[in-house]
Each structure stands twice: as structure tokens, then as C-alpha cells.
Design a protein around this motif. Structure first.
Motif, short mmCIF file in Angstrom:
data_model
loop_
_atom_site.label_atom_id
_atom_site.label_comp_id
_atom_site.label_asym_id
_atom_site.label_seq_id
_atom_site.Cartn_x
_atom_site.Cartn_y
_atom_site.Cartn_z
N ALA A 190 33.23 -17.50 59.48
CA ALA A 190 32.03 -16.86 60.00
C ALA A 190 32.13 -16.66 61.50
O ALA A 190 31.55 -15.73 62.06
N LEU A 191 32.88 -17.55 62.18
CA LEU A 191 33.03 -17.43 63.62
C LEU A 191 34.13 -16.44 64.00
O LEU A 191 34.43 -16.25 65.17
N GLY A 192 34.76 -15.84 63.01
CA GLY A 192 35.73 -14.80 63.27
C GLY A 192 37.13 -15.31 63.59
O GLY A 192 37.90 -14.60 64.22
N PHE A 193 37.48 -16.53 63.18
CA PHE A 193 38.83 -17.03 63.43
C PHE A 193 39.80 -16.39 62.45
O PHE A 193 39.47 -16.14 61.30
N GLY A 194 41.04 -16.19 62.91
CA GLY A 194 42.07 -15.64 62.03
C GLY A 194 42.64 -16.72 61.12
O GLY A 194 42.50 -17.92 61.39
N HIS A 195 43.32 -16.28 60.05
CA HIS A 195 43.88 -17.24 59.10
C HIS A 195 44.89 -18.19 59.73
O HIS A 195 44.85 -19.39 59.44
N PRO A 196 45.82 -17.70 60.59
CA PRO A 196 46.80 -18.65 61.17
C PRO A 196 46.12 -19.80 61.92
O PRO A 196 46.49 -20.95 61.78
N ARG A 197 45.08 -19.46 62.69
CA ARG A 197 44.37 -20.50 63.42
C ARG A 197 43.67 -21.47 62.47
O ARG A 197 43.75 -22.70 62.65
N ILE A 198 43.02 -20.94 61.46
CA ILE A 198 42.31 -21.82 60.52
C ILE A 198 43.30 -22.75 59.84
O ILE A 198 43.07 -23.96 59.74
N ILE A 199 44.44 -22.19 59.43
CA ILE A 199 45.43 -23.02 58.74
C ILE A 199 45.98 -24.10 59.66
O ILE A 199 46.03 -25.28 59.31
N LEU A 200 46.34 -23.71 60.88
CA LEU A 200 46.99 -24.66 61.78
C LEU A 200 46.04 -25.70 62.33
O LEU A 200 46.36 -26.89 62.38
N LYS A 201 44.86 -25.27 62.75
CA LYS A 201 43.98 -26.20 63.46
C LYS A 201 42.95 -26.87 62.56
O LYS A 201 42.38 -27.89 62.92
N GLY C 113 33.45 -31.51 70.81
CA GLY C 113 33.47 -30.64 71.98
C GLY C 113 34.47 -29.51 71.82
O GLY C 113 34.17 -28.35 72.09
N ASN C 114 35.66 -29.85 71.29
CA ASN C 114 36.67 -28.82 71.07
C ASN C 114 36.21 -27.84 70.01
O ASN C 114 36.44 -26.65 70.12
N ALA C 115 35.56 -28.39 68.97
CA ALA C 115 35.09 -27.51 67.89
C ALA C 115 34.06 -26.52 68.42
O ALA C 115 34.03 -25.37 68.01
N LEU C 116 33.22 -26.96 69.36
CA LEU C 116 32.20 -26.07 69.89
C LEU C 116 32.78 -25.07 70.89
O LEU C 116 32.31 -23.95 71.02
N ALA C 117 33.82 -25.49 71.60
CA ALA C 117 34.42 -24.59 72.59
C ALA C 117 35.31 -23.55 71.93
O ALA C 117 35.48 -22.45 72.45
N GLU C 118 35.87 -23.91 70.76
CA GLU C 118 36.85 -23.05 70.12
C GLU C 118 36.41 -21.59 69.97
O GLU C 118 37.14 -20.69 70.38
N PRO C 119 35.21 -21.33 69.40
CA PRO C 119 34.83 -19.92 69.25
C PRO C 119 34.77 -19.17 70.57
O PRO C 119 35.18 -18.00 70.63
N LEU C 120 34.34 -19.83 71.63
CA LEU C 120 34.24 -19.17 72.94
C LEU C 120 35.63 -18.78 73.42
O LEU C 120 35.83 -17.70 73.98
N VAL C 122 38.44 -18.46 71.46
CA VAL C 122 39.07 -17.52 70.54
C VAL C 122 38.61 -16.09 70.83
O VAL C 122 39.40 -15.15 70.81
N HIS C 123 37.33 -15.93 71.09
CA HIS C 123 36.83 -14.59 71.37
C HIS C 123 37.04 -14.19 72.83
O HIS C 123 36.59 -13.13 73.25
N GLY C 124 37.70 -15.07 73.58
CA GLY C 124 38.02 -14.76 74.97
C GLY C 124 36.81 -14.52 75.84
O GLY C 124 36.82 -13.67 76.72
N LEU C 125 35.75 -15.26 75.58
CA LEU C 125 34.52 -15.02 76.32
C LEU C 125 34.48 -15.79 77.63
O LEU C 125 33.78 -15.42 78.55
N MET C 126 35.22 -16.88 77.70
CA MET C 126 35.12 -17.75 78.88
C MET C 126 36.45 -18.42 79.14
O MET C 126 37.31 -18.49 78.27
N SER C 127 36.58 -18.93 80.35
CA SER C 127 37.71 -19.79 80.65
C SER C 127 37.42 -21.16 80.04
O SER C 127 36.29 -21.45 79.64
#
Lengths: 294, 342, 334
Positions: A190-201, C113-120, C122-127
């Protein structure tokens, strides 16, 4: 409105560390296995320093001697020191087994996780191939590979790895299917992560402990297979010392000097035993039924 | 505790404490609770997870795991016997016979590989002196009693062919098999859909009207309590904090926890503008505060609440409504010293 | 009225189930059988129903976590069903989901904390540094300490984990949140804390919700508009207060009557609550509800009822409201 968070503990440790700690705390034998295995690894690494003789140096005069102050475990048919050959043999056996199982672990896990994660046709196809490989007993498969490629250390590694890939694929696939169904994987999508990332992390860290347990148990098998193949002459070429080869050589002279085959047998027994203790302890600690979280 | 009545209670629990060993230390999950159950009465034990309500039921039945659990009581009196001192052998005869239990999870409480009818027959075998045909007849009667449609043809079906609601009916049939005096129902409707829950609740109400059984109904759902209880005991962190007749409790919730709980439930029958929230969470068993365990979340807390646990006293002499609270309860202040908390 | 945030039309999702032994046959389960509704900006829209009615499938299909088989989904005027990977990535930022089970919704092997930062990231929204600061703000926003990020999920209670799930859904500043039974696994006191938090967030951030629930009390508190589902179809929809005061569909009446109310003076006998939800594999002919309906007529057994707009805001799928019939007997609707 705020829920007080005073119940949080003061420190925060990775759950994997917790599992390891649990494995060693709940079952003292896990520690015994680990220490024993570590000890054998250190001996193998330090073989050049520890060995009292050159393992390849022949002393025809002193052939087939029993234990003495000079040769602790006696000598073989060529008068080579058994203790030194055992120490060097440990290097060969462990190197082959560790490399083989290491690669099998990586390849098998990738196959298993991909099959479990994507499911459907990919799963069907990959697991069919694995099942075909699995149908051969480990020793027979090793035999075929080595017979085809010729006996050498590299081919032995390939042979053992090939036999171990299917069980690793199976081991990785089952928990992957369970993890895939969890809401956090759905949240990742739902957060838009790709499959490689989901699998690895997100998938891999949650199936890793199961793979690790399998690794420790299969390492024991690999040592046995290596010895078996060397025993029937399909392993490391003489005069390089390997435990399986030593047993065969000892077998030919068993009536003259029992030590020749008993010593390497005992060495194999010790390694297999230590790895099984370690593996069983780890398995109990990560068993999903007794696991507290997730 | 309760109003003195001439009728002998079916079950009388006095000063029941159930402790668990965590990391080498014993912690009470239920601490010194007392209650009695009158004939044909439904007593609801209400509370949130971890309040000790299920443990209370397991303690009465002697089902607390002995390895790391310990049950102590002045007495647990049932049919003239003290269950807290009964040997295992004797206890087994009472379980399912005099007192039986219904669990929350109808999916796992039935054996998946045995026909449903057979399992009811099995429940009869241990306790009743009936012929084989008699047992089957009785099992069929029971399945009819719990209103399983066309029970006769479904007798040989397996649990997976039954819906969740139907399985819970089977569980109830098995619990009723030996005409127990007391049924302990532990969240029997929590896993069910609301329409099915309503059907099970009305079934239990009917069964109670038709037989003379008494019931201890454990739930976290105040709506369910209102639908079937005669008397309610509200539990918090191992204590009974308030006990009263159902009408009285809902009309006059007196303990701050009971009151807060009622104000926290969004209701389907009227508009709720703002929902009350009890701050914080139930403290874990290993970190229970001294004094009243609700203090940290209580708006009315005063000094004494932090020091001593209040006694459970009737609001007025002879009143069936008792409350464990320094502020709201009716306490003889002179008795404070005697009731000093351990 | 402005353009709605979400418009779902005739959405269908089928599952193939193979069952039977030794000759398995493939059966099609119509988990979602053509549902349509509109969610306005800032609105909390409830999907209500019992287990197996398809409400959770609806939530996941709208987010395309499950691929729809038929129908259309429009998010802010944009076609979701036919969006390509790039468009979908952009849409993902705008619609999020929170789950029922707080113990399954967080990766146990990842610091929160990492789980919450991850989407930001991944989408390249922030440093990384900005993301960490944002995480601390988010934690505070959902009522957790700002430094809770270094911990692992197992160190939190159920209610706290639910807050973390909400924080994760908020990371990308979504406009729509699909909340799948977000409070039904929680204790009463924690449930009210989470509901209060959600309502507070809704008002402050002008969020829209699709609130999936079986608990009518929670729906009445949290939502403005609702749709009642039965076996993959919506059978009634309209504003929450109206549906509670005067339900149109006999199933809605049954649901309302079955919901326990914490008031012993209102104790009732649950008389008209009959039967169970049939299997979705083989739903009854005609109106799916007819075997349980106290007002069943001949036509109900044969024909599935058309949608009828009872007034400007309310509609129902029930033969009682087709021309010439007056609807439910007055005594029951009250």
C-alpha cells in the motif's frame, strides 16, 4: 488522550539477538555444541601451527605405528602422522562443507523466497525442479555430479551444494508464505514499495532464523556426504588429507592399525554431534509455536 | 459481601488468589476475590484483558497449570465440598458434571476428526449411567435443545461442516450434557457475528429459564452483560472493584473504573458526541502499583489510594452494591489500618 | 457539492476456490458483486456487515492490493483500475490502510523508527535526517513518545502498536485512509483512545475514511455515511443518523436489533433474528437475504431487487420499496 508509555523497557535489542540468547539460555547443550564447533573451526584454521609434523611427509620406516610420544595417534601406511593429517583434514572437510552449504543457503533461500512470495506458476515451476533434485538421495546425486565432472575439491563443493539447495528452498518457502500473508507486507504494498525491497527488507529478515537452523543441521550432513564421497574415492585427491579419505586408507589396514580409521571417524562424529546440538537448540528457540512475538 | 439471603448459594468463593510465577517470582493475577452464585443466577465477570476474569473461572475448575500457577482460597464451596482442597481425582468428577465450561473459540474446542454427535455422546459417557442407545437419544435431545436445525440428520457431520454459531451451540449442548448446576461461560460469543451472538444470548437466556442452572458469564462486552446478567462483578487488575445487581450497576456505576468504562463505549442506540477515554493501560502483572491498582488512571485519586488498596464494602448496610474505592465507597475510616495493603 | 474524493462503481472481485476430493471443482466466489458508492472529502464512510460480507475485500480492492475483476474506481477524478505503475505509485501516497490486528501489522524485525521513515525515503521525499525528524513528529502525533522509534514492535502493547500502524499510514500525508476494523481487536478503554485519536486526526488533517466495521456503536460514533453489506452486495446506504433512526432494509433492522446495548432496561428477546449468513459460494436465489427475512415475499425468492432511491440521500435494495409497496411496517422501523 495519550496512553502512558511507562511500560516500555529501558533498552531495545534486535529480536534475533533475543532468539539466540534464548537458544543458549534455555538449553545448555546448545552452548556445548557451539563451543565444540567453534573449537574445531579454530583448530582447523590453526592447523599449520598445531600440527607436529608435515601431513604429507612420508616415513616408510615408521609406517602403521600405534600411538606414541612422537606420533600421538600413530602413523598411516606411508608413515604419515595421523594427528597432523587429521588437523589438515579438518581444514579440507570444513572448507568444502562450509562453502557448499553457504552457497546452497544463498541459492536455495533465493529460490524458496521467490517461489513462496510470488506463488502461482513461478512457485509451481521452481518447486517442481527442486522436487526432482530432492528425489535423489544426497549421496547418489553427489556421486552423479562428481562422476560427471571428475573428482576435485570444486566439484565436490558443487555436488554437495546441489544436494542441499532443494531443502533450503523448501525451508525458506514455507515461512515466506506465512509472512506474505501478514498485514505488514500488505502495508508495504500500500505504501508503494517494490517487490525487491519487500523481499529483502521485510520477508527475508523474518525467515532468516529458520534458514540458519537448517544451515547448521545441513552442515553436519555436508560433512558426512563429503566424507562418504572421499571414502569411495570421489572426493579430494590423495595425498591431500581429508577425513573420508583417511577412513578409507585406514580401512585397508584396519587389522594392522585401528587408529587409522577410528581417529577420523571420531572427528566426524564430533563435528556432526556439535552441529546437531547447536541446530536443535536454535530450532527450539525459533519454533513459531514457542515464539512470543509475531 | 452480597445481601444475606436464606437460600444457600450454589457456589461460594472466598478469598481466592491465583498467582503465577514469572522469572522466579510469584505475582497474583487474581488477588483475594470473593463472590457467591445463587441458584439460577447469572453472574457476569466483566473486565478488560488481563483483569483476571478468565483466571477466576479456571481457578474454580482447578484448571490453572500447576507448573507455574498457584491457587489459594479460604474456600471454594460447591455442593458442600471445598473445591480448593479437593484431590485431582474428585475434581475431575465435578468438571463437566457439576460445573461445566464453555470456551470462546468454538473452532478449536471441538475435535475436527470426530462426528459432532459422537462428541456429545462422549461427553455423556464419562458422567452418566446410560445405555448406548440412551446416550444417543439424550445427545439428540441436547442438540434439539440448543436449536440445531435438523439435528438428527446433522448428527454424523463433522465440525467443519458446522458454522461458528452452530459449533458454539454444540459446545453448549456438551456443557449441558450432564445437567450441571453451574456453567462457566468464558467469552462464548466474542468470536461470533452480532446476529449469531444475539441468537446464542437468547438461547442461554431460555436455557436458564427452563432449567435451574446458574451461570458465570465472562465477557468484556458491557452490552452483552446488560443483555443477560442478573448480577455483575467488574474486575480490574485482579480485583473485583464493584459488584452489584445489573440494573443497579448500569444506573449507578460507582467505581471510577466502571463509570469510565461505561462512558468509553460508543453506543449504537444513541449519539455519542465525545467519547471518554481512560488514560493509560492496565499495568503488567509484574509491575502492579502499591495501593489501588487503578490509581494511575483515575481522575479522583487521592493520597491514600496510592498507599492502600481499599476494601470491597457495601455502599450502605445490607446493600447488594459493593465498591472498592476510597473516594466513592462507604468506608469506616477507622478500619483503614487493619486493611493495610501488603 | 464538490467533486467527490472517491467514486466506486459496480466494483466486482471474484475468487476461484478449488474444492472437493478426489475430483476438485473450481467454484467462483463472488466476494464483491458490484458495489457502488461515493466518498466525499473529509467524510468518514462506513462499510458495515458481518464476516464474509466482502467489506474487507472491498477495502483492499479499492487500494488495488487485490486486482478488481470489473467496475471502476476513481480517486480524485483519476482512474485507479487502469493506472500504470508510475501513476499507481503516485496514488499510493494519497490512500493508505490501517489494519485490525496490531500484532500482524508491523514487521517484527524492524525498528519502528526505520519502518516509519522507510516510505519517506523510498518515495524520495526527504533526506534521512529530515525523515527522522518527521518520524519523531509522527510518533508524537499519534500519542507516543518522540524517542520510541529505536524500539522494536514487540516492546509495545496492542494499543501502542495500533498507534504505530496509524502513524505509518500517515507518513505520506494521505487524503484517504481505509481503516479495516481498526479497533475491534482492542480492549474497551484502548478502543476509545484509538477512536478519539482517529477522530482528532480526521479533523486536524481533513482526512477521509473508509471505515470497515461490524460494530454499529463504533460506526455511529465515527462515521457520517454508511453502507450495509450482505454477501458481496450493498443492500442499503445513507447518512448514519438516518439509518440508525429509521433503517430501511430488514437486514439493517436485524443488525441494529442484534447489537447489544449497555442498558439492561432495554433488554430484549432478540426475537426476529433468524438464521445465519449463507455461504458466499452458493448464495440464495433472488435477494440473498430472503431466507432470513421476516417480510419475505414471492418475488424476493426469484429476483434480486433493484436499487431504489428513497430520498435524496438514501437508497435501498429491497422489494418492499418497489412501487406500490410501503416499505417496512412502521412499528419495526422505529
Amino acid at each position: 488522550m495519550t496512553e502512558t508509555v511507562d511500560v516500555l523497557p529501558e533498552h531495545s535489542r534486535h529480536p534475533f539477538i533475543d532468539q539466540l540468547q534464548k537458544a543458549f539460555r534455555n538449553n545448555k547443550l546448545t552452548g556445548v555444541g557451539a563451543v565444540l564447533f567453534l573449537f574445531i573451526i579454530i583448530i582447523a584454521i590453526a592447523a599449520p601451527l598445531l600440527a607436529p609434523h608435515d601431513p604429507l611427509q612420508q616415513h616408510i620406516i615408521a609406517r602403521l605405528k600405534g600411538p606414541s610420544a612422537e606420533y600421538w595417534f600413530g602413523t598411516d601406511a606411508y608413515g604419515r602422522d595421523i594427528l597432523s593429517r587429521l588437523l589438515y583434514g579438518a581444514r579440507v572437510s570444513l572448507l568444502i562443507s562450509l562453502t557448499a552449504i553457504g552457497s546452497a543457503m544463498i541459492i536455495g533461500s533465493i529460490i524458496g523466497i521467490i517461489a513462496g512470495y510470488f506463488g502461482g506458476m513461478i512457485d509451481l515451476l521452481l518447486m517442481q525442479v527442486m522436487d526432482v533434485l530432492l528425489a535423489f538421495p544426497a549421496l547418489i546425486l553427489g556421486l552423479i555430479v562428481v562422476a560427471m565432472l571428475g573428482p576435485s575439491m570444486e566439484n565436490l563443493v558443487i555436488a554437495i551444494a546441489l544436494t542441499a539447495i532443494p531443502p533450503f528452498a523448501r525451508t525458506a518457502r514455507a515461512p515466506t508464505i506465512a509472512v506474505k500473508e501478514r498485514d505488514y507486507i500488505e502495508a508495504c504494498r500500500a505504501l508503494g514499495f517494490g517487490h525487491p525491497r519487500i523481499i529483502l527488507k521485510h520477508v527475508f529478515p523474518n525467515v532468516f532464523s529458520e534458514i540458519l537452523v537448517m544451515g547448521s543441521l545441513w552442515l553436519a550432513t555436508a560433512i558426512r556426504v563429503e566424507a562418504s564421497l572421499s571414502f569411495i574415492g570421489l572426493g579430494v585427491k590423495p595425498p591431500t588429507a581429508s577425513w573420508g579419505g583417511m577412513i578409507r586408507e585406514g580401512f585397508e589396514n584396519i587389522l594392522d592399525n585401528v587408529w587409522l580409521s577410528v581417529c577420523p571417524s571420531m572427528a566426524i562424529l564430533l563435528v556432526v554431534f556439535s552441529l546437531n546440538l547447536l541446530g536443535d537448540g536454535l530450532r527450539d528457540a525459533i519454533d513459531p509455536k514457542t515464539r512470543s512475538d509475531s | 459481601m452480597t445481601a444475606t439471603s436464606k437460600i444457600e448459594p450454589v457456589l461460594d468463593v472466598s478469598n481466592l488468589t491465583t498467582s503465577f510465577r514469572i522469572g522466579g517470582e510469584w505475582y497474583p493475577a487474581v488477588r483475594g476475590i470473593s463472590f457467591s452464585l445463587q441458584p439460577n443466577e447469572t453472574l457476569a465477570l466483566v473486565g478488560e484483558s488481563g483483569c483476571g476474569k478468565s483466571m477466576t473461572a479456571l481457578s474454580v475448575l482447578g484448571l490453572v497449570p500447576k507448573a507455574n500457577g498457584r491457587v489459594e482460597a479460604d474456600h471454594i464451596r460447591f455442593e458442600g465440598k471445598d473445591l480448593s482442597r479437593l484431590p485431582d481425582e474428585e475434581m475431575r468428577k465435578i468438571r463437566g458434571n457439576g460445573i461445566s465450561m464453555i470456551f470462546q473459540e468454538p473452532m478449536t474446542s471441538l475435535n475436527p476428526v470426530l462426528p459432532v454427535g459422537f462428541q456429545v455422546v462422549e461427553a455423556l459417557r464419562y458422567h452418566q449411567n446410560l445405555s448406548r442407545a440412551g446416550r444417543e437419544r439424550r445427545a439428540l435431545e441436547l442438540l434439539d435443545l440448543v436449536k440445531i436445525p435438523s439435528a438428527k440428520s446433522r448428527f454424523k457431520e463433522y465440525p467443519h461442516q458446522f458454522s461458528g454459531g452452530m459449533r458454539q451451540r454444540v459446545m453448549i449442548a456438551m456443557a449441558l450434557a450432564c445437567r450441571p448446576k453451574v456453567i462457566l461461560a468464558d467469552e462464548p460469543t466474542t468470536a461470533l457475528d452480532v446476529t449469531i451472538q444475539a441468537q446464542i444470548l437468547s438461547l442461554l437466556n431460555e436455557l436458564k429459564a427452563e432449567t435451574d442452572m446458574s451461570m458465570i458469564f465472562i465477557t468484556h462486552n458491557l452490552g452483552v452483560v446488560a443483555a443477560l446478567a442478573d448480577r455483575v462483578a467488574v474486575m480490574y487488575a485482579g480485583d473485583i472493584v464493584e459488584i452489584a445487581g445489573v440494573g443497579d450497576l448500569f444506573a449507578r456505576p460507582t467505581h471510577p473504573y466502571t463509570e469510565a468504562l461505561l462512558r468509553s463505549v460508543p453506543r449504537s442506540d444513541r449519539d455519542t458526541k465525545t467519547l471518554y477515554s481512560i488514560p493509560g493501560a492496565v499495568p503488567p502483572l509484574t509491575r502492579m502499583p502499591k495501593g489501588c491498582r487503578f490509581t494511575a488512571r483515575c481522575e479522583l485519586a487521592v493520597d491514600i489510594c496510592r498507599k492502600q488498596n481499599p476494601p470491597l464494602d457495601a455502599l450502605a448496610a445490607g446493600d447488594a452494591h459493593s465498591v472498592r474505592c476510597w473516594v466513592r465507597g462507604n468506608h469506616d475510616r477507622a478500619a483503614l489500618k487493619e486493611n493495610a495493603d501488603v | 457539492m464538490s467533486e467527490p474524493l472517491l467514486r466506486v462503481s459496480n466494483l466486482k472481485k471474484f475468487f476461484k476456490v478449488r474444492r472437493g476430493f478426489p475430483n476438485p471443482e473450481t467454484v467462483i466466489v463472488r466476494a464483491l458483486d458490484g458495489i457502488s458508492f461515493i466518498v466525499q472529502r473529509g467524510q468518514a464512510f462506513a462499510l458495515v456487515g458481518e464476516s464474509g460480507c466482502g467489506k474487507s475485500t472491498a477495502g483492499r480492492t479499492i487500494l488495488r492490493l487485490l486486482e478488481p475483476d470489473e467496475g471502476s474506481i476513481e480517486f480524485d477524478g483519476q482512474d485507479v483500475v487502469n493506472a500504470d505503475a508510475k501513476q499507481m505509485r503516485a496514488l499510493r501516497k494519497r490512500a493508505q490502510i490501517i489494519f485490525q490486528d496490531p500484532f500482524s501489522s508491523l514487521n517484527p524485525r524492524m525498528r519502528v523508527g526505520n519502518a516509519l521513515a522507510e516510505p519517506l525515503l523510498v518515495h524520495g521525499l526527504m533526506s534521512k535526517k529530515e525523515a527522522n525528524e518527521r518520524v519523531r513528529d509522527l510518533l508524537e502525533e499519534v500519542g507516543l513518545p518522540r524517542d520510541a522509534g529505536i524500539r522494536f514492535p514487540h516492546e509495545f502493547s496492542g494499543g501502542q502498536r495500533q498507534r504505530l500502524g496509524i502513524a505509518r499510514a500517515l507518513t505520506l500525508n494521505p487524503e484517504l485512509i481505509i481503516a479495516d476494523e481498526p479497533v475491534s481487536a482492542l480492549d474497551v478503554s484502548i478502543q476509545s483512545q484509538i477512536l478519539t485519536l482517529l477522530r482528532d486526526l480526521q479533523q486536524r488533517l481533513n482526512l477521509s475514511f473508509i471505515f470497515i466495521s461490524h460494530d454499529l456503536g463504533v460506526v455511529r460514533y465515527f462515521c457520517q455515511v454508511m453502507a450495509v453489506m450482505y454477501l458481496g452486495k450493498i443492500i442499503e446506504k445513507g447518512p448514519v443518523p438516518k439509518i440508525f433512526d429509521e433503517p430501511l432494509h430488514p437486514y439493517t433492522v436485524m443488525l441494529r436489533d442484534a447489537s447489544p446495548v449497555p442498558d439492561p432496561t432495554a433488554r430484549k428477546a432478540f426475537e426476529r433474528i433468524e438464521g445465519e449468513v449463507p455461504s458466499a459460494v452458493n448464495p440464495p436465489s433472488g435477494c440473498h437475504f430472503h431466507p432470513r427475512c421476516p417480510h419475505v415475499m414471492d418475488v424476493c425468492r426469484k429476483v434480486y431487487p433493484e436499487w431504489i432511491d428513497v430520498d435524496a440521500q438514501r437508497s435501498v435494495a429491497c422489494h418492499l420499496y418497489t412501487e406500490g409497496r410501503g416499505g417496512l411496517p412502521v412499528a419495526e422501523a422505529g
